[in-house]
Design an enzyme around this catalytic site. Structure first.
Site, PDB file in Angstrom:
ATOM      1  N   ASP A 146       0.848  -1.183   0.000  1.00  0.00           N
ATOM      2  CA  ASP A 146       0.000   0.000   0.000  1.00  0.00           C
ATOM      3  C   ASP A 146       0.896   1.252   0.000  1.00  0.00           C
ATOM      4  OD1 ASP A 146      -2.204   1.869   0.773  1.00  0.00           O
ATOM      5  OD2 ASP A 146      -3.277   0.000   1.163  1.00  0.00           O
ATOM      6  N   LEU A 201      12.815  -3.350   1.006  1.00  0.00           N
ATOM      7  CA  LEU A 201      12.400  -3.055   2.375  1.00  0.00           C
ATOM      8  C   LEU A 201      12.871  -1.686   2.830  1.00  0.00           C
ATOM      9  CD1 LEU A 201      15.013  -3.323   4.550  1.00  0.00           C
ATOM     10  CD2 LEU A 201      14.776  -5.719   3.946  1.00  0.00           C
ATOM     11  N   ALA A 202      12.189  -1.174   3.858  1.00  0.00           N
ATOM     12  CA  ALA A 202      12.563   0.113   4.446  1.00  0.00           C
ATOM     13  C   ALA A 202      12.502  -0.035   5.952  1.00  0.00           C
ATOM     14  CB  ALA A 202      11.595   1.198   3.983  1.00  0.00           C
ATOM     15  N   CYS A 248       0.627   1.914   4.902  1.00  0.00           N
ATOM     16  CA  CYS A 248       0.371   0.537   4.459  1.00  0.00           C
ATOM     17  C   CYS A 248      -1.117   0.196   4.502  1.00  0.00           C
ATOM     18  CB  CYS A 248       1.157  -0.470   5.296  1.00  0.00           C
ATOM     19  SG  CYS A 248       2.912  -0.056   5.397  1.00  0.00           S
TER      20      CYS A 248
END
EC number: 2.3.1.181
Lengths: 235, 156
Positions: free
Chosen positions: A82, A161-162, A178
């Site tokens: 999202d 990824l973060a 998200c």
């Protein structure tokens, strides 16, 4: 007996989002044609909101016209997941790897990304966990510390990824992060009393946790980021 | 696993085809053809129906979104035509055959989970009119595909 697996790592500093997409497109194409081994980009973005393939822009809570006022860009992408925010002091990893050579599907891949972040958080005494069903990502209690959104094309990954080291969490107030409305976002700074070293060190630790989780035999640290930052079709 | 074989047998008897008995992992149906990117295809004359296999849906996780192509789109064997999303990952779906899309499974917009619960029946994704029936020769039969899945799964 399997052949040794090498990961090439590029540490790129702060990279504009669109530029990082161009770099990834090029690397995905090179990985598909076996010109390069599995590659990992480690970087940060300037303040940027991004949407996934489902274009859930109802989760952006301010008008797009206000974004410049808060110093942020917005981009629509082909990744899963999202809406999210990327910004300074958030460590991003974009793995461009072949899932077919390790027999991984999306689920195994994402679970291993989650494990990388959980292992990394534990280095600072932070007990993180993978999300429940439909809440992919890494959580400390009910607070989200690490986000994932990936794309897999012909078995090659991009996006990634973060992990929140110490970003300005106010930026998350302008979105439903998200798409999950009732949960907070957090950071390593908030969750640990441990002294945080320089961010270069932190990024290297995260990269090492990734390499270990994915069982790489060798990690090659590429020294000259200008090699892939100076793409000819610079926009 | 016993439940899976039972399910596969029920599907098989409904479709009047036989199931490849495997001791473990995903169901593979005989009389379908398979691509190495884990799509299945059922060819009937110059029409084909396809979707993703049980192995694929198992490795994807719960599907939350299916990007369907438009009717009339030309698809090419081995090329991407759409995607599925699961666990925050979008995975391209490749067409196992070349042709023109004549129908898409609109149910998947409301119920993307059909891809997981019924990958060979209610979770079908696209029907095409074939442009090259001979292309099916390039696909795997159920035995080859079963072996292919075993080899892939042994890699980790």
């Amino acid at each position: 007996m399997r052949s040794p697996r090498t990961l090439e790592v590029w540490r790129l500093g702060t990279v504009n989002y669109l530029k990082s997409l161009k770099i990834q497109d090029k690397l995905v194409s090179e990985r598909k044609s076996h010109q390069i081994p599995d590659t990992l980009l480690s970087l940060e973005h300037p303040p940027t909101y991004t949407l996934g393939k489902r274009r859930t822009d109802h989760n952006l809570l301010i008008p797009q016209s206000q974004l410049t006022k808060i110093g942020a860009e917005l981009h629509y992408t082909q990744r899963g997941g999202d809406i999210t925010f990327h910004g300074p002091h958030q460590a991003i990893l974009y793995p461009i790897i072949s899932l077919r050579s390790i027999g991984f599907g999306a689920r195994n891949y994402v679970e291993t990304l989650e494990r990388s972040m959980i292992e990394f958080a534990s280095m600072y005494g932070v007990r993180a966990r993978a999300g429940n069903k439909c809440e992919t990502g890494v959580w400390v209690g009910d607070r989200k510390i690490g986000a994932i959104g990936v794309r897999i094309s012909c078995g090659i990954t991009c996006h990634g990824l973060a992990f929140n080291i110490d970003p300005d969490l106010n930026y998350f107030e302008h979105i439903v992060p998200c798409g999950i409305a009732d949960k907070e976002v957090t950071s390593l700074r908030r969750e640990t009393d441990a002294l945080l070293p320089k961010e270069e060190v932190i990024h290297k630790q995260l990269i090492t946790c990734f390499a270990k989780a994915f069982s790489y035999d060798d990690v090659v640290w590429k020294e000259d980021p200008s090699f892939i930052l100076d793409t000819k079709d610079d926009g | 696993m016993a439940l899976r074989l039972l399910w596969a047998s029920r599907v098989a008897s409904h479709l009047r085809i036989s199931v490849a008995q495997r001791g473990f992992a995903s169901a593979v149906l005989k009389d379908l053809k398979y691509a190495d990117s884990h799509e299945w295809v059922k060819i009937e004359g110059n029409k084909a129906t396809f979707g993703i296999t049980d192995h694929a849906q198992d490795h994807l996780g719960d599907v939350v979104y299916v990007e369907l192509p438009d009717v009339g789109l030309s698809v090419s064997q081995g090329k991407s035509f759409g995607a599925v999303e699961s666990v925050k990952a979008t995975s391209d779906i490749n067409s196992p055959v070349s042709g023109t899309v004549v129908e898409v499974n609109k149910e998947l917009s409301e119920s993307p989970g059909l891809v997981n619960s019924s990958p060979y029946e209610q979770g079908w994704i696209v029907k095409v009119e074939l442009s090259d029936a001979g292309e099916a020769e390039k696909l795997m039969d159920s035995d080859k595909y079963s072996k292919f899945c075993e080899e892939e799964d042994a890699k980790h």
